[in-house]
Design a protein around this motif. Structure first.
Motif, short mmCIF file in Angstrom:
data_model
loop_
_atom_site.label_atom_id
_atom_site.label_comp_id
_atom_site.label_asym_id
_atom_site.label_seq_id
_atom_site.Cartn_x
_atom_site.Cartn_y
_atom_site.Cartn_z
N UNK A 61 0.81 -1.22 0.00
CA UNK A 61 0.00 0.00 0.00
C UNK A 61 0.84 1.27 0.00
N UNK A 62 2.06 1.20 0.52
CA UNK A 62 2.84 2.41 0.77
C UNK A 62 3.86 2.73 -0.32
N UNK A 63 3.68 2.22 -1.52
CA UNK A 63 4.58 2.57 -2.62
C UNK A 63 4.16 3.94 -3.17
N UNK A 64 4.96 4.51 -4.05
CA UNK A 64 4.63 5.84 -4.58
C UNK A 64 3.95 5.69 -5.95
N UNK A 65 2.64 5.46 -5.92
CA UNK A 65 1.84 5.28 -7.12
C UNK A 65 1.35 6.62 -7.64
N UNK A 66 1.25 6.78 -8.94
CA UNK A 66 0.77 8.03 -9.54
C UNK A 66 -0.71 8.27 -9.21
N UNK A 67 -1.50 7.22 -9.17
CA UNK A 67 -2.95 7.33 -8.91
C UNK A 67 -3.27 7.31 -7.41
N UNK A 68 -2.28 7.38 -6.59
CA UNK A 68 -2.42 7.07 -5.17
C UNK A 68 -3.40 7.97 -4.42
N UNK A 69 -3.52 9.21 -4.78
CA UNK A 69 -4.43 10.10 -4.06
C UNK A 69 -5.35 10.80 -5.05
N UNK A 70 -6.64 10.66 -4.80
CA UNK A 70 -7.62 11.33 -5.64
C UNK A 70 -8.88 11.52 -4.81
N UNK A 71 -9.79 12.33 -5.29
CA UNK A 71 -11.04 12.57 -4.58
C UNK A 71 -12.16 11.74 -5.18
N UNK A 72 -12.91 11.06 -4.30
CA UNK A 72 -14.08 10.29 -4.73
C UNK A 72 -15.21 11.24 -5.04
N UNK A 73 -16.27 10.72 -5.62
CA UNK A 73 -17.44 11.54 -5.94
C UNK A 73 -18.05 12.19 -4.71
N UNK A 74 -17.92 11.51 -3.56
CA UNK A 74 -18.49 12.07 -2.32
C UNK A 74 -17.57 13.08 -1.64
N UNK A 75 -16.42 13.41 -2.29
CA UNK A 75 -15.51 14.41 -1.76
C UNK A 75 -14.43 13.87 -0.84
N UNK A 76 -14.52 12.58 -0.48
CA UNK A 76 -13.50 12.00 0.39
C UNK A 76 -12.25 11.68 -0.40
N UNK A 77 -11.10 11.79 0.27
CA UNK A 77 -9.82 11.44 -0.35
C UNK A 77 -9.69 9.92 -0.37
N UNK A 78 -9.27 9.37 -1.50
CA UNK A 78 -9.04 7.94 -1.62
C UNK A 78 -7.56 7.69 -1.88
N UNK A 79 -7.07 6.66 -1.30
CA UNK A 79 -5.69 6.23 -1.50
C UNK A 79 -5.78 4.74 -1.84
N UNK A 80 -5.89 4.44 -3.14
CA UNK A 80 -6.15 3.04 -3.46
C UNK A 80 -5.55 2.54 -4.77
N UNK A 81 -4.48 3.12 -5.25
CA UNK A 81 -3.85 2.62 -6.48
C UNK A 81 -3.48 1.15 -6.33
N UNK A 82 -2.99 0.78 -5.18
CA UNK A 82 -2.62 -0.61 -4.93
C UNK A 82 -3.79 -1.56 -5.13
N UNK A 83 -5.00 -1.13 -4.79
CA UNK A 83 -6.19 -1.97 -4.97
C UNK A 83 -6.46 -2.23 -6.45
N UNK A 84 -6.30 -1.22 -7.27
CA UNK A 84 -6.50 -1.37 -8.70
C UNK A 84 -5.45 -2.31 -9.30
N UNK A 85 -4.21 -2.17 -8.86
CA UNK A 85 -3.13 -3.03 -9.37
C UNK A 85 -3.38 -4.48 -8.96
N UNK A 86 -3.75 -4.69 -7.70
CA UNK A 86 -4.04 -6.04 -7.23
C UNK A 86 -5.17 -6.67 -8.04
#
Length: 143
Positions: A73-98
């Motif tokens: 989870x703690x690697x430096x992914x380009x997609x790592x931080x973005x805002x969801x539709x509900x305005x919350x910050x998501x940190x989930x690039x690792x989930x997409x890769x998995x």
């Protein structure tokens, strides 16, 4: 050939876990009335995957632990931080890769109204960004 599409919903309890869905898929097959063909189980999310494995809670934990270790989870992914539709910050690039490594669907034989599985095999949704409610498309093709 007939086609029946059913949506199945399950709730995960942890951030990474294997959720057994064999009974839900069997129920969808039974409701379809089809006896012979193919059952395709497809996850409707980019942070979940599908697999088949032995029904053993310890093995389920081992697989989840391995997935977490393989794509940290703690690697430096380009997609790592973005805002969801509900305005919350998501940190989930690792989930997409998995999810990309594991795959989004399973094709299973259907014979005489039963999904063909080995004696110890079960169908799993692999949750990679939970806990959340998840949807699956179960399409049964056949006669």
């Amino acid at each position: 050939m007939k086609s029946v599409l059913t949506r199945v919903f399950v709730k995960s309890r942890r951030s990474t876990e294997l959720v057994r869905i064999t009974d839900e898929v069997r129920h969808a097959v039974e409701e379809s009335g089809l006896k012979n063909g193919i059952v395709n189980v497809f996850t409707l999310h980019t942070t979940t995957a599908m697999t088949i494995n032995e029904d053993d809670p310890m093995l389920e934990q081992d697989i989840a632990r391995f997935i977490v270790k393989a794509v940290p989870e703690d690697d430096s992914y380009a997609h790592h931080r973005f805002f969801r539709k509900d305005g919350r910050m998501a940190v989930n690039a690792y989930s997409h890769i998995r999810a990309s490594l594991l795959g989004a669907n399973l094709a299973l034989p259907l014979h005489e109204g039963e999904i063909v599985l080995g004696a110890r095999q079960n169908i799993y949704l692999v949750e990679l960004d939970g806990p959340q409610q998840r949807g699956l498309a179960v399409q049964i093709l056949g006669e």
